[in-house]
Design a protein around this motif. Structure first.
Motif, PDB file in Angstrom:
ATOM      1  N   ASP A 163       0.579  -1.202   0.103  1.00  0.00           N
ATOM      2  CA  ASP A 163      -0.075   0.134   0.233  1.00  0.00           C
ATOM      3  C   ASP A 163       0.778   1.286  -0.213  1.00  0.00           C
ATOM      4  O   ASP A 163       0.392   2.062   0.098  1.00  0.00           O
ATOM      5  N   TRP A 164       1.988   1.266   0.432  1.00  0.00           N
ATOM      6  CA  TRP A 164       3.321   2.228   0.661  1.00  0.00           C
ATOM      7  C   TRP A 164       2.764   3.243  -1.138  1.00  0.00           C
ATOM      8  O   TRP A 164       2.436   3.625  -1.497  1.00  0.00           O
ATOM      9  N   LEU A 165       2.757   1.802  -1.930  1.00  0.00           N
ATOM     10  CA  LEU A 165       3.110   2.327  -3.871  1.00  0.00           C
ATOM     11  C   LEU A 165       1.664   2.811  -3.835  1.00  0.00           C
ATOM     12  O   LEU A 165       1.976   3.100  -4.523  1.00  0.00           O
ATOM     13  N   GLU A 166       0.831   1.854  -3.514  1.00  0.00           N
ATOM     14  CA  GLU A 166      -0.665   1.717  -4.362  1.00  0.00           C
ATOM     15  C   GLU A 166      -1.440   2.831  -3.703  1.00  0.00           C
ATOM     16  O   GLU A 166      -2.235   4.250  -4.208  1.00  0.00           O
ATOM     17  N   HIS A 167      -0.870   3.537  -2.616  1.00  0.00           N
ATOM     18  CA  HIS A 167      -2.070   4.297  -1.896  1.00  0.00           C
ATOM     19  C   HIS A 167      -0.808   5.723  -1.250  1.00  0.00           C
ATOM     20  O   HIS A 167      -1.803   6.856  -1.358  1.00  0.00           O
ATOM     21  N   VAL A 168       0.169   5.443  -0.117  1.00  0.00           N
ATOM     22  CA  VAL A 168       0.613   6.682   0.551  1.00  0.00           C
ATOM     23  C   VAL A 168       1.489   7.946  -0.892  1.00  0.00           C
ATOM     24  O   VAL A 168       1.303   8.611  -0.374  1.00  0.00           O
ATOM     25  N   LEU A 169       2.388   6.410  -1.360  1.00  0.00           N
ATOM     26  CA  LEU A 169       2.715   7.512  -2.501  1.00  0.00           C
ATOM     27  C   LEU A 169       1.913   8.297  -3.310  1.00  0.00           C
ATOM     28  O   LEU A 169       2.083   9.722  -3.382  1.00  0.00           O
TER      29      LEU A 169
ATOM     30  N   GLU B 272      12.373  -9.613   0.318  1.00  0.00           N
ATOM     31  CA  GLU B 272      13.355 -10.433  -0.282  1.00  0.00           C
ATOM     32  C   GLU B 272      13.088 -12.238  -0.016  1.00  0.00           C
ATOM     33  O   GLU B 272      13.097 -12.127  -1.544  1.00  0.00           O
ATOM     34  N   ASP B 273      11.649 -12.666   0.945  1.00  0.00           N
ATOM     35  CA  ASP B 273      11.313 -13.631   0.875  1.00  0.00           C
ATOM     36  C   ASP B 273       9.940 -13.938   0.472  1.00  0.00           C
ATOM     37  O   ASP B 273       9.182 -14.715   0.289  1.00  0.00           O
ATOM     38  N   ARG B 274       9.498 -12.890   0.054  1.00  0.00           N
ATOM     39  CA  ARG B 274       7.786 -12.835  -0.288  1.00  0.00           C
ATOM     40  C   ARG B 274       7.201 -13.366   0.839  1.00  0.00           C
ATOM     41  O   ARG B 274       5.955 -13.479   0.514  1.00  0.00           O
ATOM     42  N   THR B 275       7.383 -12.636   2.245  1.00  0.00           N
ATOM     43  CA  THR B 275       6.678 -13.073   3.251  1.00  0.00           C
ATOM     44  C   THR B 275       5.599 -11.768   3.739  1.00  0.00           C
ATOM     45  O   THR B 275       5.723 -10.718   4.196  1.00  0.00           O
ATOM     46  N   GLU B 276       4.458 -12.326   3.884  1.00  0.00           N
ATOM     47  CA  GLU B 276       3.147 -11.510   4.391  1.00  0.00           C
ATOM     48  C   GLU B 276       3.831 -11.067   6.048  1.00  0.00           C
ATOM     49  O   GLU B 276       4.015 -11.898   6.476  1.00  0.00           O
ATOM     50  N   PHE B 277       2.975  -9.718   5.625  1.00  0.00           N
ATOM     51  CA  PHE B 277       3.475  -8.965   6.995  1.00  0.00           C
ATOM     52  C   PHE B 277       2.416  -9.497   8.367  1.00  0.00           C
ATOM     53  O   PHE B 277       0.843 -10.757   7.740  1.00  0.00           O
ATOM     54  N   SER B 278       1.949  -9.762   9.359  1.00  0.00           N
ATOM     55  CA  SER B 278       1.338 -10.578  10.353  1.00  0.00           C
ATOM     56  C   SER B 278      -0.071  -9.098  10.029  1.00  0.00           C
ATOM     57  O   SER B 278       0.231  -7.507   9.933  1.00  0.00           O
ATOM     58  N   GLY B 279      -0.748  -9.068   9.882  1.00  0.00           N
ATOM     59  CA  GLY B 279      -2.735  -8.599   9.794  1.00  0.00           C
ATOM     60  C   GLY B 279      -2.495  -8.919   8.382  1.00  0.00           C
ATOM     61  O   GLY B 279      -3.335  -8.355   7.556  1.00  0.00           O
ATOM     62  N   GLN B 280      -2.195  -9.663   7.427  1.00  0.00           N
ATOM     63  CA  GLN B 280      -2.484  -9.883   6.160  1.00  0.00           C
ATOM     64  C   GLN B 280      -1.451  -9.173   5.484  1.00  0.00           C
ATOM     65  O   GLN B 280      -2.243  -8.916   4.136  1.00  0.00           O
ATOM     66  N   GLY B 281      -1.004  -7.831   5.885  1.00  0.00           N
ATOM     67  CA  GLY B 281      -0.061  -7.549   4.774  1.00  0.00           C
ATOM     68  C   GLY B 281       0.572  -7.864   3.819  1.00  0.00           C
ATOM     69  O   GLY B 281       1.638  -8.656   3.744  1.00  0.00           O
ATOM     70  N   ARG B 282       0.448  -7.631   2.356  1.00  0.00           N
ATOM     71  CA  ARG B 282       0.944  -8.331   1.455  1.00  0.00           C
ATOM     72  C   ARG B 282       2.630  -7.139   1.403  1.00  0.00           C
ATOM     73  O   ARG B 282       2.513  -5.782   1.329  1.00  0.00           O
ATOM     74  N   PRO B 283       3.637  -7.900   1.316  1.00  0.00           N
ATOM     75  CA  PRO B 283       5.071  -6.966   0.947  1.00  0.00           C
ATOM     76  C   PRO B 283       5.071  -6.207  -0.192  1.00  0.00           C
ATOM     77  O   PRO B 283       4.693  -6.645  -1.112  1.00  0.00           O
ATOM     78  N   LEU B 284       5.861  -5.268  -0.473  1.00  0.00           N
ATOM     79  CA  LEU B 284       6.171  -4.544  -1.462  1.00  0.00           C
ATOM     80  C   LEU B 284       7.136  -5.323  -2.404  1.00  0.00           C
ATOM     81  O   LEU B 284       7.646  -5.991  -1.212  1.00  0.00           O
ATOM     82  N   SER B 285       7.403  -4.620  -3.582  1.00  0.00           N
ATOM     83  CA  SER B 285       8.577  -5.691  -4.481  1.00  0.00           C
ATOM     84  C   SER B 285       9.474  -4.876  -4.633  1.00  0.00           C
ATOM     85  O   SER B 285       9.475  -3.973  -3.811  1.00  0.00           O
ATOM     86  N   TRP B 286      10.762  -5.743  -4.879  1.00  0.00           N
ATOM     87  CA  TRP B 286      11.772  -4.956  -5.063  1.00  0.00           C
ATOM     88  C   TRP B 286      11.775  -3.574  -5.970  1.00  0.00           C
ATOM     89  O   TRP B 286      12.099  -2.089  -5.728  1.00  0.00           O
ATOM     90  N   ALA B 287      11.015  -4.249  -7.226  1.00  0.00           N
ATOM     91  CA  ALA B 287      10.687  -2.987  -7.755  1.00  0.00           C
ATOM     92  C   ALA B 287       9.644  -2.275  -7.809  1.00  0.00           C
ATOM     93  O   ALA B 287       9.824  -1.100  -8.208  1.00  0.00           O
ATOM     94  N   GLY B 288       9.030  -2.295  -6.806  1.00  0.00           N
ATOM     95  CA  GLY B 288       7.639  -1.260  -6.065  1.00  0.00           C
ATOM     96  C   GLY B 288       8.803  -0.564  -5.466  1.00  0.00           C
ATOM     97  O   GLY B 288       8.845   1.231  -5.199  1.00  0.00           O
ATOM     98  N   LEU B 289       9.593  -0.791  -4.647  1.00  0.00           N
ATOM     99  CA  LEU B 289      10.431  -0.261  -3.861  1.00  0.00           C
ATOM    100  C   LEU B 289      11.084   1.097  -4.338  1.00  0.00           C
ATOM    101  O   LEU B 289      11.496   1.658  -4.037  1.00  0.00           O
ATOM    102  N   THR B 290      12.112  -0.129  -5.508  1.00  0.00           N
ATOM    103  CA  THR B 290      12.950   1.061  -6.290  1.00  0.00           C
ATOM    104  C   THR B 290      11.882   2.243  -6.874  1.00  0.00           C
ATOM    105  O   THR B 290      12.335   3.754  -6.750  1.00  0.00           O
ATOM    106  N   GLU B 291      10.702   1.582  -6.987  1.00  0.00           N
ATOM    107  CA  GLU B 291      10.106   3.387  -7.886  1.00  0.00           C
ATOM    108  C   GLU B 291       9.681   4.447  -6.830  1.00  0.00           C
ATOM    109  O   GLU B 291       9.779   5.392  -6.812  1.00  0.00           O
TER     110      GLU B 291
ATOM    111  N   SER C 238      21.364  -2.164  -2.638  1.00  0.00           N
ATOM    112  CA  SER C 238      21.064  -2.721  -4.478  1.00  0.00           C
ATOM    113  C   SER C 238      20.220  -2.678  -4.603  1.00  0.00           C
ATOM    114  O   SER C 238      19.306  -2.276  -6.339  1.00  0.00           O
ATOM    115  N   HIS C 239      18.918  -1.663  -4.366  1.00  0.00           N
ATOM    116  CA  HIS C 239      17.512  -1.461  -4.864  1.00  0.00           C
ATOM    117  C   HIS C 239      17.288   0.353  -4.867  1.00  0.00           C
ATOM    118  O   HIS C 239      16.776   0.364  -5.225  1.00  0.00           O
ATOM    119  N   VAL C 240      18.186   1.052  -3.551  1.00  0.00           N
ATOM    120  CA  VAL C 240      17.620   2.562  -3.258  1.00  0.00           C
ATOM    121  C   VAL C 240      19.018   3.214  -4.057  1.00  0.00           C
ATOM    122  O   VAL C 240      20.107   2.549  -3.520  1.00  0.00           O
TER     123      VAL C 240
END
Length: 218
Positions: free
Chosen positions: A42-48, A68-87, A127-129
Motif C-alpha cells: 500500500d506504500w506504492l498504491e495509496h501512500v505515495l 526478499e522472501d515474499r513473506t506476508e506481514f502480520s495482519g495479512q499485509g502484502r510485502p512491497l516488491s523490490w521493483a516497487g520499492l525502487t519506484e 542494491s535497490h535504492v
C-alpha cells in the motif's frame, strides 16, 4: 491534507539536521516528520499518491526479509516488491531507512546476530535504492541492548524509538521519539499527536507494551 495546510512538514534529513545544529536549551521551530514502517504494497498504491497530491515528504523504514522472501506481514499485509520499492524511492519526497532485516527485537537478539541483522538490511536496500541508508527504526519501537545501540550508532545517522512527545534541542538523534497514528485516533487525537501531545498516554502505552512483547523475538 491537514498536515500540508497547517504544519511545517520536514523530511527526516531536514529534521535531523535542525536538531543536530541546535545547542541544548535552544527553542526549536515546530515541525512534523511523517514515517511508515515495514514495507507493504500500500506504500506504492495509496501512500505515495497521497504524498504527491499534497506535496508532503515521508520516510519509509523497510524490514528487508519480507520483501526478499515474499513473506506476508502480520495482519495479512502484502510485502512491497523490490521493483516497487525502487519506484517509491525514486520520488524526491521519499527517504528510505532500515527497519532491520527480519524485524528482530534488538533488545533480546544475541550479540553475534546483530551485525548480520543490520548489515543484511543495508546491503539489500543499497542494491535497490540510490544513495546511502542513513536512518534506522527499532522494530516495535523497542530500544536495543547496549551492544545494539553501539551497532546502530556505528551505521546510521539517526534512530527512532517510542515516545509520543516532541523532539527538542538536545534530543539524542539515536533516541528520536515517534507518535504512532491509528485509524481509531480520529482527527482530534491525530492533531494532538502531530503537535507533540499525549505524553502521559505514551507512558502508559509503553508500560503496556513491555508486558505485551515479553517473550517475543520479532
Amino acid at each position: 491534507e491537514w498536515l500540508s495546510s497547517t504544519q511545517r512538514v520536514l523530511s527526516l534529513d531536514e529534521a535531523v539536521a535542525e536538531l543536530g545544529e541546535m545547542p541544548p536549551g535552544a527553542e526549536a521551530r515546530d515541525g512534523v516528520v511523517l514515517t511508515f514502517d515495514d514495507g507493504t504494497v500500500d506504500w506504492l498504491e495509496h501512500v505515495l499518491p497521497a504524498l504527491v497530491r499534497h506535496d508532503v515528504p515521508a520516510t519509509f523504514y523497510v524490514a528487508t526479509s519480507f520483501i526478499e522472501d515474499r513473506t506476508e506481514f502480520s495482519g495479512q499485509g502484502r510485502p512491497l516488491s523490490w521493483a516497487g520499492l525502487t519506484e517509491l524511492a525514486s520520488s524526491p519526497l521519499v527517504t528510505v531507512g532500515s527497519h532491520t532485516h527480519r524485524h528482530r527485537l534488538l533488545d533480546r537478539l544475541p550479540a553475534q546476530e546483530l551485525d548480520d541483522e543490520l548489515d543484511r538490511s543495508i546491503e539489500l536496500l543499497g542494491s535497490h535504492v540510490d544513495g546511502p541508508i542513513r536512518h534506522f527504526a527499532y522494530p516495535k519501537a523497542v530500544g536495543g541492548s547496549p551492544a545494539a545501540d553501539r551497532a546502530v550508532r556505528n551505521r546510521f545517522e539517526s534512530a527512532v524509538v517510542a515516545g509520543t512527545r516532541a523532539n527538542v534541542a538536545g534530543t539524542d538523534l539515536f533516541r528520536l521519539h515517534r507518535s504512532p497514528v491509528q485509524r481509531s485516533d480520529g482527527q482530534e487525537w491525530f492533531r494532538r499527536k502531530a503537535t507533540g501531545g499525549l505524553r502521559l498516554e505514551d507512558d502508559a502505552r509503553r508500560a503496556a507494551n513491555r508486558l505485551r512483547y515479553r517473550g517475543l523475538s520479532s
